[in-house]
Each structure stands twice: as structure tokens, then as C-alpha cells.
Design an enzyme around this catalytic site. Sequence first.
Site, PDB file in Angstrom:
ATOM      1  N   HIS A 385       1.013  -1.149  -0.227  1.00 25.95           N
ATOM      2  CA  HIS A 385       0.073  -0.359   0.110  1.00 25.95           C
ATOM      3  C   HIS A 385       0.598   1.336  -0.190  1.00 25.95           C
ATOM      4  O   HIS A 385       1.756   1.290   0.122  1.00 25.95           O
ATOM      5  CB  HIS A 385      -0.740  -0.014   1.190  1.00 25.95           C
ATOM      6  CG  HIS A 385      -1.929   0.948   1.286  1.00 25.95           C
ATOM      7  ND1 HIS A 385      -1.625   2.459   1.149  1.00 25.95           N
ATOM      8  CD2 HIS A 385      -3.124   0.772   1.275  1.00 25.95           C
ATOM      9  CE1 HIS A 385      -2.754   2.664   1.536  1.00 25.95           C
ATOM     10  NE2 HIS A 385      -4.045   2.171   1.450  1.00 25.95           N
ATOM     11  N   ASP A 462       3.027  -4.927   7.979  1.00 24.33           N
ATOM     12  CA  ASP A 462       1.508  -3.971   7.725  1.00 24.33           C
ATOM     13  C   ASP A 462       0.329  -5.056   8.607  1.00 24.33           C
ATOM     14  O   ASP A 462       0.520  -5.701   7.329  1.00 24.33           O
ATOM     15  CB  ASP A 462       1.348  -3.495   6.474  1.00 24.33           C
ATOM     16  CG  ASP A 462       0.698  -2.929   6.203  1.00 24.33           C
ATOM     17  OD1 ASP A 462       0.050  -2.904   7.148  1.00 24.33           O
ATOM     18  OD2 ASP A 462       0.638  -1.852   5.462  1.00 24.33           O
ATOM     19  N   GLN A 465      -4.791  -5.826   6.985  1.00 23.38           N
ATOM     20  CA  GLN A 465      -5.300  -6.156   6.144  1.00 23.38           C
ATOM     21  C   GLN A 465      -5.477  -7.449   6.441  1.00 23.38           C
ATOM     22  O   GLN A 465      -5.938  -8.868   5.876  1.00 23.38           O
ATOM     23  CB  GLN A 465      -5.417  -6.177   4.189  1.00 23.38           C
ATOM     24  CG  GLN A 465      -4.936  -5.514   3.590  1.00 23.38           C
ATOM     25  CD  GLN A 465      -7.224  -4.481   3.949  1.00 23.38           C
ATOM     26  OE1 GLN A 465      -8.174  -5.281   3.157  1.00 23.38           O
ATOM     27  NE2 GLN A 465      -7.295  -3.053   3.625  1.00 23.38           N
ATOM     28  N   LYS A 488     -10.743  -1.879  10.169  1.00 19.61           N
ATOM     29  CA  LYS A 488     -10.305  -2.855   8.709  1.00 19.61           C
ATOM     30  C   LYS A 488     -11.068  -4.442   9.564  1.00 19.61           C
ATOM     31  O   LYS A 488     -10.756  -5.072   9.144  1.00 19.61           O
ATOM     32  CB  LYS A 488      -9.276  -2.282   8.483  1.00 19.61           C
ATOM     33  CG  LYS A 488      -8.258  -1.656   7.775  1.00 19.61           C
ATOM     34  CD  LYS A 488      -8.777  -1.192   6.390  1.00 19.61           C
ATOM     35  CE  LYS A 488      -8.292  -0.773   6.069  1.00 19.61           C
ATOM     36  NZ  LYS A 488      -8.143  -0.392   3.914  1.00 19.61           N
ATOM     37  N   CYS A 626      -4.768   2.444  -4.135  1.00 21.25           N
ATOM     38  CA  CYS A 626      -3.279   2.976  -3.204  1.00 21.25           C
ATOM     39  C   CYS A 626      -2.841   2.241  -2.894  1.00 21.25           C
ATOM     40  O   CYS A 626      -1.769   1.609  -2.283  1.00 21.25           O
ATOM     41  CB  CYS A 626      -4.149   3.444  -1.502  1.00 21.25           C
ATOM     42  SG  CYS A 626      -4.827   4.806  -1.343  1.00 21.25           S
TER      43      CYS A 626
END
Length: 668
Positions: A385, A462, A465, A488, A626
Site C-alpha cells: 500500500h 503491516d 488487511q 479494518k 492506493c
Amino acid sequence: MAVPDPAAVPLPAGLPDPAMLARLAGEFFAALPGSAGGVPVPVNPHPGGVALPPGVSGPATPAAVPLGALPPGANLLPTSPQAPANGLAATPALLPQAQAGNGLPDSVVTAVPALDSRGGGHALGVPQAVGTGLSSPALAAPVTDVVQAPQSTAPGVASFYFIDVPGAASFGVPVAAAPGAQTPASGSLAAAPAQPAALPADDRIHALSFALPGADALRALQFGNGRAAPPMGAPGAPGNFYFLSTPDASSNTVPVARQGAHPPFDVHAIRRDFPILAERVNGRPLVWFDNAATTQKPQSVIDRLAYFYEHENSNIHRAAHELAARATDAYEDARETVRRFLGASSTEEIIFVRGTTEAINLVAKSWGARNIGPGDEIIVSHLEHHANIVPWQQLAAEKGAKLRVIPVDDSGQVLLEEYQRLLNDRTKLVSVTQVSNALGTVVPVKQIVDLAHRAGARALVDGAQSVSHMRVDMQQLDADLFVFSGHKIFGPTGIGVLYGKRDVLQDMPPWQGGGNMIADVTFEHTVYQDPPARFEAGTGNIADAVGLGAALEFVERIGQENIARYEHGLLDYATHHMRPIPGVRLIGTARDKASVLSFVLEGHTTEEVGKALNAEGIAVRTGHHCAQPILRRFGLETTVRPSLAFYNTCEEIDRMVAVVRQLSGKRR
């Protein structure tokens, strides 16, 4: 809680054999009028984890409203046939139960497409009468808990939990409210009873005959694992505030999610706890397939936010008054929930931020500013991202460092052998996503972290997600830094988390100055607090941190393994039906994927596809997400990105497939 195996419990003489009961029930269903031809198998079988009636391999629900059908409310007949067995499978939904979390009047039958699609729900509303929940002094507010009959795994044994048996009301079967019974508050799947039900002492045999837990098992579910102590404490008991003792503070209780054994996964029960799923868009029931952008919020999170502002609203860690104590306790309890959810070793490793983007920028501006110098290298993957690219580009430009990229193969999976070639003694940081937001690829981050450590580099993962789709454990993953966003994972927007190993955080200077993060200030010198306070300058997003804690507890109650299993079935189902459509090109076909299905349709722009889906009430994301570098790797600027969550269904996928098929037939 483990339910005893029915086969292991000897049955007293005179009781019918469970297998015989199952066979009799099957014969009963087959003998019903209209059942001569057997149960028709729908074309959209449910994924694993969904309870089905005996002999049915597909869902117990009709197909959704097809593209181009009559306006909502005009076609009041189901769009696919329903066998009697399918109708009987919906019986529990027709019985009285706890008030739905969406706040709709439970005694009203809607004449328009309803929330629950069992029994023709898109056209015929499911009546939900007020249940029998009684007010509990220990937990008066609603809880996100539901006690359901487990599905039998013994061959030939069916769990017909709707059959009338002696003492059925004691086995968790919904029954009508007694006259004068108090109505439970709305907001979640069930309300906690005031005391253990009057279960007969000898109910175990009857219960196990139908694969139901016995009396003591139900009591354990209801009271043994619950968080019965609200922040205010019981009457006459001391409060649990961080500096106050409040023996009289018993007037309020906080809605919390109880801990304990996971109930069987029931997508329909879960959907009822998300009020926004009752919305209609362009006259159609909302289908929310934009979960990778943001997830919807369960009633328990909405209730927790409302409760905070009604009873706890205050700044924290400062004033010596009761509301400050309540707010501080709620905020720090949420930090502990995050610690438990991530498997961190201490709450000192948990920092609240606005989201993943702010967390990565914090690390770049603090750890990066101190540890990255000229000639050093930062490694990211091609899947990232923008939030995990731009901060490192800025840092590299400022420090004279270099950004290096792990390539991906044609399926969208990173090439580990190429990554190993990038590692060298100049590598200072490896920062990678665990799940691609654009393709859904699940990256082997454990191997990436281990290889980074062997090269002497730090590793950031990260998890924006990943946290809503799979279990994450910092002790197993061993990442130095881990970041994610609350919105999220069914929590509020504007709140997120930075996890960091204690030694890493201690070595990081503060990136913002102000209140809360200082130990002492003079005009000549400032002494900073230890983490996490060092990185939480000013008044933080207190209420939404509390809401995030409620969201994580909601996910814990369902069970992330249950979520992963169900979503995997949804993704397989969607992929199987989308792939053969003429003109459809799936983008990202890695073997390990989360529930993201990115695609383009020949002859149509992604915007056109998105508008056509929106006209049918289906929300998807179109654009570059993004993540422009990875889309350009596949020769694209934009894709259509349906992204699924555990409250989505196969029928909703059918609606999307119908739209795409129709567009495919109109290709230019």
C-alpha cells in the site's frame, strides 16, 4: 467448553436410539407433501461451517433477487423453490428470540426484503418476537454471545434442535416470553439471564440424544466464562479504577463481550448483529463487498461507544475525579485487549495511533530518523500500500538511503529467492504487508521476518488487511514492529495500533511533543515518559480506542479460525463463479489468499462495472486501491475489488455474478 460425545454416553433402557431418531426424521421429511422428488439442490452450496438440514448439500436459502427483477416489494414470492426440509431448517428463526441488534421492532413482519434470507427472506420478513431474556444484575447491558446447539459429528445422528422434547425450554430452545417478563435490551445476539435456568438434574441423556449440551454445560457457557464484573463493580464492592475506590458505584454497567467457548458459526445470527446490513441501496438490500476499505460495525461496538459518551466521557490519566477514573480504566482495558489479541508480552508494547498510516509514519520519523543513514537500505515488497512506500521514500531521500523492492510472480506472490538476494549488511529495515489490499495475497511474513533478522535488520509487518482474516501472534511471528487499523476489523475509524518490541520502542525518540508524553518539563530540559505514553502526546482518541477493544472482543467470541474457514469458502465460491465469465480477468491468483477478488472486465471500465453493481445495491471498490505499483505490474491502472467478510453470503455473491454476467453479454 467440550460437549461430551453422545456416542460415549450409555443410554438407559427404553430410550430410542439416536440414529433411529435421525432415520425417522429423514423419513418424516421425505413423506411431507411436495417432497416426493427429494430435496432440490440449489446451485450455490454454502461453504463449511453453515448448518444445513439433513440430506441437503446446498443452502437452506433461496436465490437472491435477480438482476432486472421487479421493484423491491412487488415480487413477494421466493425466487427459487423451497423443499419442506428447507423450511423446517428455518424454524428456529421463526421462534421468539432475543431482540435483533438492529433495533427494528421484533414483533413486526416486514413485507419487503428482510435481513435474514432463510425461508425466502428477500421477500418475506422473518417475525422475531421478543425473547425471554431476564435482566442480569451482573450484566444488565447486552452481550455479544449466543448459545446454540452444536452440530453432531456422529454418523447418522442429526441435531434437530427444534424438535419438541421433554424440557426443551431448558435446552436453549427459544420460547415465548412469560407474561410480565422484562424485554432484553437490543444490541447483540442474546441477553444474559439473571440466574441459571431450572434445568432438570437428569436432562443430560435427553440433551445428548439430540447433540445438545446438558444443564451443567449450559450453565458453564452462560456463567463460567463470562466477564461478569463491569467497570463499576457490584454493590458494596470496591471499584477497579486505577486510583479510586467507589463502593457506591453500581448504577451503571458496561456492555462487554463475554469470553469463553466459541458458539457454532451461524452467518445469519452474525448478520443480525450488524444493523447497517438492513440498509437498502437503490431499492435493493445492501451487499457490502468493500471490506478491505472499511468493515461494518456490530451492535456491541456501537453500544460501547454510546455507553462511553453517556457514562465515562473524560480525559484520562489526569484529574482525580470519578469520570476520569472510569475513562482511564476503559482506555487501559482496551490496551490490554489489544495486547491479548496480538499475543504481545506487555501493554507497554501497545501504542494507540490513528491508524496504520500514522503508525508507519511514526516509525519512519522516530526509529528511522535515528537508525537510517547514508547508504543504508530499506526493503519493501511490490505488493505494498502507498502508506508502506511513501514514508520510506521520504526517509530515504532525507537520509541518502536506498529503497529496494521484492518482486512478485505472475500470481501476485512475492519471490523469496529474490528477497534473499536483496538482503545484505546494508539492510537496516524490511517492511512488508501480511496481506495485499489490492490482490488478497497472503505473504509468508514469518519467513521474511526470520531472514531479515539473520541479516541483522529490523522487520515491520503491516497487518491492516490480515488481522480481520487470520490469527496473528507476536510471539510466533517475532516481528519487531506490527501495525493495524481499527476500522479494518469492525472497529471505529480514526484508531489504530503500533506494536513494538520493548527494546525497539525504548530506543525510539518521541515524534510529537505535548501533554501525556512527558515526565518533567523545565525551560531548559524535558524528561520523556517510557513507552507507550512517550508516543501518545495530547488527548488521544479515547472513545474509539475503547470501541476497538469491543470490536476485538467480538472477533474473539466468534473465533478467528471460524472466520478464516468461512471466508475461505466464500472466496472459493466467488472465484469458481467469476472465473468462467467471458471477458473477466482475475488479478492476483496466488495459492494463499485472503478474501479479496480483484478483477477487470473486457469492454467495460472499472467505473462502469462499479456503477452497475451499485445500481443493484452492491458496494465494491474501484480504482487503484492506493497500490498503484502492484497494479502496474499487471499492466493495469485500476481494478474492481470485491472484498468479503464473515457476514457476507453465497447469495450475495450470486447477485454480483449476475450483474457481471449481464455486463459481459454487452461487451463493446
